[in-house]
Design an enzyme around this catalytic site. Structure first.
Site, PDB file in Angstrom:
ATOM      1  N   HIS A  41      14.831 -77.442 -25.299  1.00  0.00           N
ATOM      2  CA  HIS A  41      14.276 -77.385 -26.659  1.00  0.00           C
ATOM      3  C   HIS A  41      14.002 -78.777 -27.213  1.00  0.00           C
ATOM      4  CE1 HIS A  41      15.050 -72.971 -27.957  1.00  0.00           C
ATOM      5  NE2 HIS A  41      14.748 -73.061 -26.672  1.00  0.00           N
ATOM      6  N   HIS A  64      17.510 -68.912 -16.866  1.00  0.00           N
ATOM      7  CA  HIS A  64      18.039 -67.674 -17.441  1.00  0.00           C
ATOM      8  C   HIS A  64      18.941 -66.938 -16.452  1.00  0.00           C
ATOM      9  CE1 HIS A  64      14.785 -67.405 -20.836  1.00  0.00           C
ATOM     10  NE2 HIS A  64      15.598 -68.434 -20.962  1.00  0.00           N
ATOM     11  N   ASN A 112      15.400 -71.806 -32.861  1.00  0.00           N
ATOM     12  CA  ASN A 112      16.683 -72.528 -32.881  1.00  0.00           C
ATOM     13  C   ASN A 112      17.691 -71.974 -33.879  1.00  0.00           C
ATOM     14  OD1 ASN A 112      15.935 -74.390 -30.905  1.00  0.00           O
ATOM     15  ND2 ASN A 112      14.962 -75.749 -32.395  1.00  0.00           N
ATOM     16  N   ARG A 151      19.925 -75.407 -22.387  1.00  0.00           N
ATOM     17  CA  ARG A 151      18.844 -74.978 -23.281  1.00  0.00           C
ATOM     18  C   ARG A 151      18.506 -76.048 -24.328  1.00  0.00           C
ATOM     19  NH1 ARG A 151      18.812 -70.618 -27.827  1.00  0.00           N
ATOM     20  NH2 ARG A 151      16.623 -69.986 -27.862  1.00  0.00           N
TER      21      ARG A 151
HETATM   22  C1  HEM Z   1       9.712 -69.554 -20.481  1.00  0.00           C
HETATM   23  C2  HEM Z   1       9.906 -69.534 -21.782  1.00  0.00           C
HETATM   24  C3  HEM Z   1      11.248 -69.305 -22.400  1.00  0.00           C
HETATM   25  C4  HEM Z   1      11.517 -68.462 -23.416  1.00  0.00           C
HETATM   26  C5  HEM Z   1      10.527 -67.569 -24.141  1.00  0.00           C
HETATM   27  C6  HEM Z   1      12.931 -68.546 -23.673  1.00  0.00           C
HETATM   28  C7  HEM Z   1      13.595 -67.836 -24.655  1.00  0.00           C
HETATM   29  C8  HEM Z   1      14.961 -67.744 -24.749  1.00  0.00           C
HETATM   30  C9  HEM Z   1      15.671 -66.899 -25.669  1.00  0.00           C
HETATM   31  C10 HEM Z   1      15.028 -65.993 -26.709  1.00  0.00           C
HETATM   32  C11 HEM Z   1      16.993 -67.030 -25.426  1.00  0.00           C
HETATM   33  C12 HEM Z   1      18.134 -66.304 -26.134  1.00  0.00           C
HETATM   34  C13 HEM Z   1      18.587 -67.136 -27.320  1.00  0.00           C
HETATM   35  C14 HEM Z   1      19.571 -66.413 -28.203  1.00  0.00           C
HETATM   36  O1  HEM Z   1      19.727 -65.208 -28.075  1.00  0.00           O
HETATM   37  O2  HEM Z   1      20.194 -67.068 -29.078  1.00  0.00           O
HETATM   38  C15 HEM Z   1      17.139 -67.990 -24.366  1.00  0.00           C
HETATM   39  C16 HEM Z   1      18.330 -68.393 -23.844  1.00  0.00           C
HETATM   40  C17 HEM Z   1      18.454 -69.380 -22.901  1.00  0.00           C
HETATM   41  N1  HEM Z   1      17.436 -70.144 -22.400  1.00  0.00           N
HETATM   42 FE1  HEM Z   1      15.465 -69.789 -22.568  1.00  0.00          FE
HETATM   43  N2  HEM Z   1      13.490 -69.439 -22.806  1.00  0.00           N
HETATM   44  C18 HEM Z   1      12.496 -69.947 -22.019  1.00  0.00           C
HETATM   45  C19 HEM Z   1      12.627 -70.924 -21.053  1.00  0.00           C
HETATM   46  C20 HEM Z   1      13.798 -71.601 -20.809  1.00  0.00           C
HETATM   47  C21 HEM Z   1      13.907 -72.804 -20.037  1.00  0.00           C
HETATM   48  C22 HEM Z   1      12.727 -73.541 -19.424  1.00  0.00           C
HETATM   49  C23 HEM Z   1      15.228 -73.143 -20.004  1.00  0.00           C
HETATM   50  C24 HEM Z   1      15.888 -74.321 -19.382  1.00  0.00           C
HETATM   51  C25 HEM Z   1      15.370 -75.069 -18.448  1.00  0.00           C
HETATM   52  C26 HEM Z   1      15.940 -72.125 -20.741  1.00  0.00           C
HETATM   53  C27 HEM Z   1      17.289 -72.045 -20.852  1.00  0.00           C
HETATM   54  C28 HEM Z   1      17.962 -71.031 -21.522  1.00  0.00           C
HETATM   55  C29 HEM Z   1      19.394 -70.808 -21.419  1.00  0.00           C
HETATM   56  C30 HEM Z   1      20.331 -71.521 -20.463  1.00  0.00           C
HETATM   57  C31 HEM Z   1      19.704 -69.779 -22.303  1.00  0.00           C
HETATM   58  C32 HEM Z   1      21.085 -69.212 -22.626  1.00  0.00           C
HETATM   59  C33 HEM Z   1      21.664 -70.041 -23.766  1.00  0.00           C
HETATM   60  C34 HEM Z   1      23.043 -69.646 -24.237  1.00  0.00           C
HETATM   61  O3  HEM Z   1      23.670 -68.748 -23.692  1.00  0.00           O
HETATM   62  O4  HEM Z   1      23.506 -70.286 -25.216  1.00  0.00           O
HETATM   63  N3  HEM Z   1      15.045 -71.228 -21.241  1.00  0.00           N
HETATM   64  N4  HEM Z   1      15.893 -68.413 -23.979  1.00  0.00           N
END
Ligand code: HEM
Length: 320
Positions: free
Chosen positions: A67, A195, A95, A63
């Protein structure tokens, strides 16, 4: 006269080529082949240890690269701490209290600089390689990482607030957000497949599980007990309820069962192209692997600093 003008033309062309090479050098997988051939092995080693200690760290590192790249390109800006002259990206909505893994990036940087005998490898490249290694360690596909990014000398909280997609975004907003970075509908769906690993905090999915949702109660009630209607904002739930720490295509199967955790996940079924891609990826894991890896390379190519632009930071948290 003809020879003279041909020579002038040649000089002009060579000058142009040289100038282009200096100002917009291409990334290359072999960028550190001579300057620090052991760099990639050192990064992999630190990432492996971190993920063995805490599997979620693989998700957090993936992630971080996303970002980084979505805010003024892949330039390590997400890693900068605030300074008296700028509010950095760490305090942006998406973030703050959410992105993690900064200590692991510090560890990698220390290990790589020690192995290379100095600051040779950029923080932006470390993020790109750590993202790839994390996916592989959690069972996902591998790809060749383009290298040679340099680090920014600034960061912007406003840019992060403006560019990072919101979990409340609908399909039109998601598509236009990704399009503004040169990524199409297929890329959006493939990259959202990230995800398949990691966790999300209650504050990001509360709206999805309370506002008249049509989710199956068997799935809904455990979510509602861990994420109450008020309070418990930072309680977490897996983004992929089926196989939370394994990089696979269960994320897409979840969407088809209306079990996407974030509103933005479930929204992928609201577009023609995107819902078709969700179905394809849930049925053909190989297609997902091919598209995901290709999209990760595209993500990593967003507006890098190269050549003499930016710097190679000594410490990923501050400019030199
Ligand atoms: C399409 C739009 C996207 C939105 C709106 C979004 C939003 C989010 C949100 C809200 C979280 C939870 C964060 C938290 O609770 O602290 C999350 C987690 C995550 N996102 Fe996304 N995301 C998007 C796309 C992506 C992309 C493109 C990637 C990587 C290529 C990604 C990788 C991840 C990963 C791996 C997590 C888990 C992180 C962890 O467990 O620490 N996301 N995302």
């Amino acid at each position: 006269m003809a020879i003279f003008s041909r020579t002038v033309k040649m000089i002009l062309v060579m000058g142009f080529l040289l100038a282009t090479a200096v100002t917009c050098q291409q990334l290359s997988p072999s960028f550190y082949r001579n300057s620090c051939p052991q760099a990639l092995a050192v990064i992999r080693n630190v990432v492996s240890k971190a993920v063995a200690e805490e599997p979620r760290m693989g998700a957090s590192l993936l992630r971080l690269h996303f970002h980084d790249c979505f805010v003024n390109g892949c330039d390590g800006s997400v890693l900068l701490d605030d300074t008296p002259t700028f509010s950095g990206e760490k305090s942006a909505h998406a973030n703050m209290g959410s992105t993690r893994g900064f200590d692991v990036i510090d560890k990698i940087k220390t290990a790589v600089d020690a192995a290379c005998g100095g600051a040779i490898v950029s923080c932006a490249d470390i993020l790109a390689v750590a993202a790839r290694d994390s996916v592989v360690l959690l069972g996902g596909p591998s790809w060749t990482v383009q290298l040679g990014r340099r680090d920014s000398r600034t960061a912007s909280k406003d840019a992060a607030n403006h560019n990072l997609p919101s979990p409340a975004a609908d399909i039109a907003v998601l598509l236009s957000n990704f399009q503004s970075k040169g990524l199409d509908a297929q890329d959006l769906v493939a990259l959202s497949g990230a995800h398949t690993i990691g966790l999300a905090q209650c504050r990001f999915f509360r709206n999805r599980i309370y506002n008249g949702t049509s989710m199956n109660p068997l799935f809904l009630s455990p979510l509602q007990s861990s994420c109450p209607a008020a309070g418990g904002d930072d309680n977490t739930a897996p983004l992929d309820v089926l196989t939370p720490m394994s990089f696979d295509t269960a994320y897409y199967a979840n969407l088809l069962l209306n079990r996407g955790l974030l509103p933005s996940d479930q929204a992928l079924l609201d577009g023609d192209l995107t819902s078709r891609a969700v179905r394809q990826y849930s049925l053909v894991p190989l297609l997902f692997s091919v598209d995901f890896t290709r999209a990760m390379v595209k993500l990593g190519n967003i507006s890098p600093l190269t050549g003499t632009e930016g710097e190679i930071r000594q410490n990923c948290r501050k400019i030199n």
